[in-house]
Design an enzyme around this catalytic site. Structure first.
Site, PDB file in Angstrom:
ATOM      1  CB  ALA A   1     -27.132  51.543 -13.517  1.00 25.45           C
TER       2      ALA A   1
ATOM      3  CE  LYS B   1      -9.743  38.241 -20.792  1.00 31.91           C
ATOM      4  NZ  LYS B   1      -9.741  39.831 -20.875  1.00 31.91           N
TER       5      LYS B   1
ATOM      6  CG  LEU C   1      -7.343  45.004 -25.538  1.00 30.29           C
ATOM      7  CD1 LEU C   1      -8.694  45.423 -26.261  1.00 30.29           C
ATOM      8  CD2 LEU C   1      -6.205  45.070 -26.469  1.00 30.29           C
TER       9      LEU C   1
ATOM     10  N   GLY D   1      -7.617  40.573 -35.381  1.00 28.90           N
ATOM     11  CA  GLY D   1      -8.616  41.321 -34.768  1.00 28.90           C
ATOM     12  C   GLY D   1      -8.433  42.276 -34.034  1.00 28.90           C
ATOM     13  CE1 TYR D   2     -13.236  46.323 -32.954  1.00 32.60           C
ATOM     14  CE2 TYR D   2     -13.792  44.089 -33.890  1.00 32.60           C
ATOM     15  CZ  TYR D   2     -14.152  45.273 -33.830  1.00 32.60           C
ATOM     16  OH  TYR D   2     -14.917  46.064 -34.750  1.00 32.60           O
TER      17      TYR D   2
ATOM     18  CB  CYS E   1     -14.945  39.070 -23.961  1.00 29.78           C
ATOM     19  SG  CYS E   1     -13.772  39.023 -25.519  1.00 29.78           S
TER      20      CYS E   1
ATOM     21  CD  GLU F   1      -4.113  42.659 -24.107  1.00 30.11           C
ATOM     22  OE1 GLU F   1      -2.994  42.181 -24.410  1.00 30.11           O
ATOM     23  OE2 GLU F   1      -4.040  43.484 -23.376  1.00 30.11           O
TER      24      GLU F   1
ATOM     25  CE  LYS G   1     -16.007  50.175 -23.742  1.00 31.20           C
ATOM     26  NZ  LYS G   1     -14.827  49.760 -23.071  1.00 31.20           N
TER      27      LYS G   1
ATOM     28  CB  THR H   1     -20.587  30.757 -27.193  1.00 33.17           C
ATOM     29  OG1 THR H   1     -20.125  31.965 -26.506  1.00 33.17           O
ATOM     30  CG2 THR H   1     -21.503  29.849 -26.520  1.00 33.17           C
TER      31      THR H   1
ATOM     32  CB  THR I   1     -11.570  34.536 -12.682  1.00 35.11           C
ATOM     33  OG1 THR I   1     -10.893  33.183 -12.972  1.00 35.11           O
ATOM     34  CG2 THR I   1     -12.181  34.499 -11.321  1.00 35.11           C
TER      35      THR I   1
HETATM   36  P1  NAD Z   1     -11.699  38.820 -33.820  1.00 36.52           P
HETATM   37  O1  NAD Z   1     -12.986  37.841 -34.139  1.00 36.52           O
HETATM   38  O2  NAD Z   1     -12.006  40.255 -33.744  1.00 36.52           O
HETATM   39  O3  NAD Z   1     -10.245  38.153 -34.585  1.00 36.52           O
HETATM   40  C1  NAD Z   1     -10.058  36.930 -34.598  1.00 36.52           C
HETATM   41  C2  NAD Z   1      -9.297  36.850 -36.071  1.00 36.52           C
HETATM   42  O4  NAD Z   1      -8.611  35.796 -36.107  1.00 36.52           O
HETATM   43  C3  NAD Z   1     -10.152  37.089 -37.152  1.00 36.52           C
HETATM   44  O5  NAD Z   1      -9.843  37.918 -38.017  1.00 36.52           O
HETATM   45  C4  NAD Z   1     -10.230  35.584 -37.996  1.00 36.52           C
HETATM   46  O6  NAD Z   1     -10.260  35.727 -39.257  1.00 36.52           O
HETATM   47  C5  NAD Z   1      -8.944  35.326 -37.612  1.00 36.52           C
HETATM   48  N1  NAD Z   1      -8.563  33.989 -37.385  1.00 36.52           N
HETATM   49  C6  NAD Z   1      -9.334  32.806 -37.092  1.00 36.52           C
HETATM   50  N2  NAD Z   1      -8.796  31.576 -37.431  1.00 36.52           N
HETATM   51  C7  NAD Z   1      -7.767  31.559 -37.983  1.00 36.52           C
HETATM   52  C8  NAD Z   1      -6.623  30.898 -38.718  1.00 36.52           C
HETATM   53  N3  NAD Z   1      -6.593  29.488 -38.411  1.00 36.52           N
HETATM   54  N4  NAD Z   1      -5.524  31.486 -39.028  1.00 36.52           N
HETATM   55  C9  NAD Z   1      -5.414  32.942 -39.306  1.00 36.52           C
HETATM   56  N5  NAD Z   1      -6.338  33.661 -38.744  1.00 36.52           N
HETATM   57  C10 NAD Z   1      -7.527  33.144 -38.215  1.00 36.52           C
HETATM   58  O7  NAD Z   1     -11.535  38.362 -32.256  1.00 36.52           O
HETATM   59  P2  NAD Z   1     -10.829  39.389 -31.070  1.00 36.52           P
HETATM   60  O8  NAD Z   1     -12.071  40.207 -30.464  1.00 36.52           O
HETATM   61  O9  NAD Z   1      -9.673  39.931 -31.379  1.00 36.52           O
HETATM   62  O10 NAD Z   1     -10.798  38.074 -30.024  1.00 36.52           O
HETATM   63  C11 NAD Z   1      -9.490  37.113 -29.973  1.00 36.52           C
HETATM   64  C12 NAD Z   1      -9.438  36.731 -28.940  1.00 36.52           C
HETATM   65  O11 NAD Z   1      -9.102  37.767 -27.762  1.00 36.52           O
HETATM   66  C13 NAD Z   1     -10.681  35.999 -28.106  1.00 36.52           C
HETATM   67  O12 NAD Z   1     -10.338  34.783 -27.532  1.00 36.52           O
HETATM   68  C14 NAD Z   1     -11.164  36.723 -27.158  1.00 36.52           C
HETATM   69  O13 NAD Z   1     -11.847  36.344 -26.187  1.00 36.52           O
HETATM   70  C15 NAD Z   1      -9.972  37.484 -26.669  1.00 36.52           C
HETATM   71  N6  NAD Z   1      -9.892  38.668 -26.036  1.00 36.52           N
HETATM   72  C16 NAD Z   1     -10.600  39.729 -26.853  1.00 36.52           C
HETATM   73  C17 NAD Z   1     -10.733  40.941 -26.244  1.00 36.52           C
HETATM   74  C18 NAD Z   1     -11.393  42.188 -26.932  1.00 36.52           C
HETATM   75  O14 NAD Z   1     -11.545  43.288 -26.463  1.00 36.52           O
HETATM   76  N7  NAD Z   1     -12.199  42.010 -28.318  1.00 36.52           N
HETATM   77  C19 NAD Z   1     -10.050  41.392 -25.056  1.00 36.52           C
HETATM   78  C20 NAD Z   1      -9.352  40.502 -24.396  1.00 36.52           C
HETATM   79  C21 NAD Z   1      -9.466  38.960 -25.144  1.00 36.52           C
HETATM   80  C1  UGA Z   2     -14.067  43.537 -21.206  1.00 31.98           C
HETATM   81  C2  UGA Z   2     -12.895  43.913 -20.151  1.00 31.98           C
HETATM   82  O1  UGA Z   2     -12.974  45.177 -19.417  1.00 31.98           O
HETATM   83  C3  UGA Z   2     -11.360  43.807 -20.377  1.00 31.98           C
HETATM   84  O2  UGA Z   2     -10.706  44.016 -19.395  1.00 31.98           O
HETATM   85  C4  UGA Z   2     -11.353  42.444 -21.381  1.00 31.98           C
HETATM   86  O3  UGA Z   2     -10.156  42.216 -21.668  1.00 31.98           O
HETATM   87  C5  UGA Z   2     -12.206  42.583 -22.371  1.00 31.98           C
HETATM   88  O4  UGA Z   2     -13.828  42.626 -21.911  1.00 31.98           O
HETATM   89  C6  UGA Z   2     -12.231  40.896 -23.097  1.00 31.98           C
HETATM   90  O5  UGA Z   2     -11.942  40.136 -22.572  1.00 31.98           O
HETATM   91  O6  UGA Z   2     -12.915  40.786 -24.162  1.00 31.98           O
HETATM   92  P1  UGA Z   2     -14.842  45.190 -23.373  1.00 31.98           P
HETATM   93  O7  UGA Z   2     -15.720  43.961 -23.198  1.00 31.98           O
HETATM   94  O8  UGA Z   2     -14.133  45.495 -24.475  1.00 31.98           O
HETATM   95  O9  UGA Z   2     -13.843  44.827 -22.043  1.00 31.98           O
HETATM   96  O10 UGA Z   2     -15.509  46.490 -22.667  1.00 31.98           O
HETATM   97  P2  UGA Z   2     -15.827  47.009 -21.113  1.00 31.98           P
HETATM   98  O11 UGA Z   2     -15.511  48.282 -20.954  1.00 31.98           O
HETATM   99  O12 UGA Z   2     -15.529  45.892 -20.153  1.00 31.98           O
HETATM  100  O13 UGA Z   2     -17.527  46.908 -21.291  1.00 31.98           O
HETATM  101  C7  UGA Z   2     -18.414  45.681 -21.490  1.00 31.98           C
HETATM  102  C8  UGA Z   2     -19.554  46.305 -21.361  1.00 31.98           C
HETATM  103  O14 UGA Z   2     -20.066  46.388 -19.945  1.00 31.98           O
HETATM  104  C9  UGA Z   2     -20.156  47.260 -22.361  1.00 31.98           C
HETATM  105  O15 UGA Z   2     -21.400  46.941 -22.875  1.00 31.98           O
HETATM  106  C10 UGA Z   2     -20.278  48.413 -21.276  1.00 31.98           C
HETATM  107  O16 UGA Z   2     -21.178  49.302 -21.532  1.00 31.98           O
HETATM  108  C11 UGA Z   2     -20.730  47.776 -20.032  1.00 31.98           C
HETATM  109  N1  UGA Z   2     -20.599  48.286 -18.847  1.00 31.98           N
HETATM  110  C12 UGA Z   2     -19.241  48.689 -18.361  1.00 31.98           C
HETATM  111  C13 UGA Z   2     -21.532  49.018 -17.954  1.00 31.98           C
HETATM  112  O17 UGA Z   2     -22.853  48.557 -18.653  1.00 31.98           O
HETATM  113  N2  UGA Z   2     -21.340  49.413 -16.894  1.00 31.98           N
HETATM  114  C14 UGA Z   2     -19.980  49.786 -16.308  1.00 31.98           C
HETATM  115  O18 UGA Z   2     -20.141  50.081 -15.455  1.00 31.98           O
HETATM  116  C15 UGA Z   2     -18.951  49.268 -17.092  1.00 31.98           C
END
Ligand code: NAD
Ligand code: UGA
Length: 463
Positions: free
Chosen positions: A269, A221, A164, A12-13, A277, A162, A340, A95, A223
């Site tokens: 704002a 993470k 990012l 995924g992402y 997340c 992660e 975003k 959730t 927090t």
């Molecule tokens: P996502 O939904 O984009 O990707 C998750 C992938 O896992 C899906 O493609 C799904 O098909 C696959 N999957 C689920 N169960 C599986 C299984 N049993 N075997 C193989 N594949 C399976 O999710 P994401 O945005 O990449 O987030 C993943 C995790 O990383 C979450 O815990 C999220 O909180 C965390 N995270 C996300 C971000 C972000 O910016 N999106 C940043 C930091 C941390």
């Molecule tokens: C956020 C964190 O920034 C990452 O460090 C973390 O890894 C990730 O969540 C995660 O765990 O998924 P992300 O959600 O991808 O990243 O994007 P952000 O840049 O944090 O923006 C989140 C939301 O807050 C967006 O809707 C953005 O527009 C909004 N935002 C951000 C504001 O409204 N104002 C700001 O000053 C900053």
């Protein structure tokens, strides 16, 4: 121990970009990213990098360089687990929508499935790395499943959350503020930690690689996201006060951000934070606090979410009251649907909730977003179950360019801060709209003076 073969479960992402960067920076390591979603894997393998499942600036180039060399995308989960010495779990942890903790706790069913699959398949010792964001103490549950259902294989569990952000994922991965690795304090645990440190050290300065115990890493993470979201809710709470008092939220943000203890970042704002997340992780933190009986701690963090919901709702309310208390059958153009800029991700985007409120008033919504497909917009609205899918399709239309989206509109709402919005021919847009022509800038990105000079009635968050 030097790792030569990595598997990542979840494309995924997070799984896709993180593994692409590890593969690019470590050509000596074979990296296989697996997923049960065949469609997603095919998209990662598509010859045309425009068709990758995720839009991130710079990602296509990284994938193009490493894919087929030492980066592979596959649906053969078992084979990849079997071959790897280190397995990252990067599946979704949404959730819970059912049972105990519904609407709050993290749903760990995908995590558990991964652990059980690893236990079933593994024939040699493995390091299992939590890349997904997880409640504190999940590593002990994973360890228990692995050791109780496995076939004598030894496991080390690491937490490597992660950080990012979407839209800047590649840059964040190339130059992280820090890499966090939590592990067991035993000597085997520390060897596993060092194996992962060695991988990151291929491109991250070692002073930025922080090692801790497992529980500190898991909790940090959740927090970190809670603190970031709290800053957005704090500035958004002030934005409403600014609107009442004549203060300008941008000026307030600049003034407080110059205090080096506060800092300038994350004080923009907005119509409310979105993304997959922040909300999920804060709800999870609230749930964890509640489960330890820490009611005050739980309600302290819950307020961040309450404020964010309020911000989205009051933006929609403001549009309705400004348009003379009725938006029925009025065309309202949305610029942006993603949560975003620089991403095609729409999860929890404020646009969905603003649209929902306006559609309840039977507005006709016309959306232009540079990267989001119309099917995704309908899927987002259908998920809320406020209306039938047929009604959503009747009331919302997507346009291939902003000029058609705004033609004949009563108002424009800016929901995403895409850079291109600033360079449009706003005179031309104005001429196509009904008068008075309103702009509700939910991101504070447009030039107020220039728009007012053209004739727009301009309203922004916090002004
Ligand atoms: P996502 O939904 O984009 O990707 C998750 C992938 O896992 C899906 O493609 C799904 O098909 C696959 N999957 C689920 N169960 C599986 C299984 N049993 N075997 C193989 N594949 C399976 O999710 P994401 O945005 O990449 O987030 C993943 C995790 O990383 C979450 O815990 C999220 O909180 C965390 N995270 C996300 C971000 C972000 O910016 N999106 C940043 C930091 C941390
Ligand atoms: C956020 C964190 O920034 C990452 O460090 C973390 O890894 C990730 O969540 C995660 O765990 O998924 P992300 O959600 O991808 O990243 O994007 P952000 O840049 O944090 O923006 C989140 C939301 O807050 C967006 O809707 C953005 O527009 C909004 N935002 C951000 C504001 O409204 N104002 C700001 O000053 C900053």
């Amino acid at each position: 121990m030097t790792i030569k073969n990595i598997c990542c479960i979840g494309a995924g992402y997070v799984g896709g970009p993180t593994m692409a960067v590890i593969a690019q920076k470590c050509p000596h390591i074979k990296v296989t990213v697996v997923d049960v979603n065949e469609h997603r894997i095919n998209a990662w393998n598509s010859a045309n990098v425009e068709d990758l499942p995720i839009y991130e600036p710079g990602l296509a180039e990284v994938v193009q360089e490493a894919r087929g060399r030492n980066l592979f995308f596959s649906t053969n989960v078992d084979q990849a687990i079997d071959e790897a010495e280190m397995i990252f779990i990067s599946v979704n942890t949404p959730t819970k929508t059912y049972g105990a903790g519904k609407g709050m706790a993290a749903d760990l069913k995908y995590i558990e499935l991964c652990a059980r699959q690893i236990a079933k398949v593994a024939k040699s010792d493995k390091i299992v790395v939590e890349k997904s964001t997880l409640p504190v103490r999940t590593a002990s549950a994973i360890k228990e499943i692995l050791t109780n259902t496995g076939n004598g294989v030894r496991y080390q569990i690491l937490s490597n959350p992660e950080f990012l952000a979407e839209g800047t994922a590649v840059a964040d991965l190339f130059h992280p503020d820090r890499v966090l690795i939590g592990g067991d304090t035993t000597s085997d645990g520390q060897k596993a930690v060092q194996a992962l440190v060695e991988i990151y050290a291929n491109w991250v300065p070692t002073e930025k690689i922080l090692t801790t115990n497992l529980w500190s890493s898991e909790l940090s993470k959740l927090t970190a996201n809670a603190f970031l979201a709290q800053r957005v809710s704090s500035i958004n709470a002030l934005s409403e006060l600014c609107e009442k008092t004549g203060a300008d939220v941008n000026e307030v943000a600049q003034a407080i951000g110059l205090d080096s203890r506060i800092g300038p970042k994350f004080l923009k704002a907005s119509v409310g934070f979105g993304g997959s997340c922040f909300q999920k992780d804060i709800l999870n933190l609230v749930y964890i606090a509640k489960s330890y009986g820490l009611e005050e701690v739980a309600s302290y963090w819950e307020q961040v979410i309450i404020m964010n919901d309020h911000q989205k709702r009051r933006f929609a309310k403001n549009i309705i009251s400004t348009l003379y208390n009725t938006v029925a059958s009025k065309k309202i153009a949305f610029l942006g649907w993603a949560f975003k800029k620089d991403t095609n991700d729409t999860r929890e985007s404020a646009a969905i909730y603003v649209a929902d409120d306006l559609l309840n008033e039977q507005a006709a919504i016309a959306v232009y977003d540079p990267k989001v497909k119309v099917q995704q917009m309908y899927a987002d609205l259908d998920y809320l179950e406020s209306r039938t899918a047929v009604d959503n399709q009747k009331l919302l239309t997507a346009y291939p360019n902003p000029y058609d989206a705004c033609q004949g509109a009563h108002a424009i709402a800016v929901l995403t801060e895409w850079d291109e919005f600033k360079s449009y021919d706003w005179q031309k847009i104005y001429e196509g709209m009904l008068k008075p022509a309103f702009v509700f800038d939910g991101r504070n990105v447009l030039d107020q003076k220039a728009l007012e000079q053209i004739g727009f009635v301009y309203k922004a968050i916090g002004k």
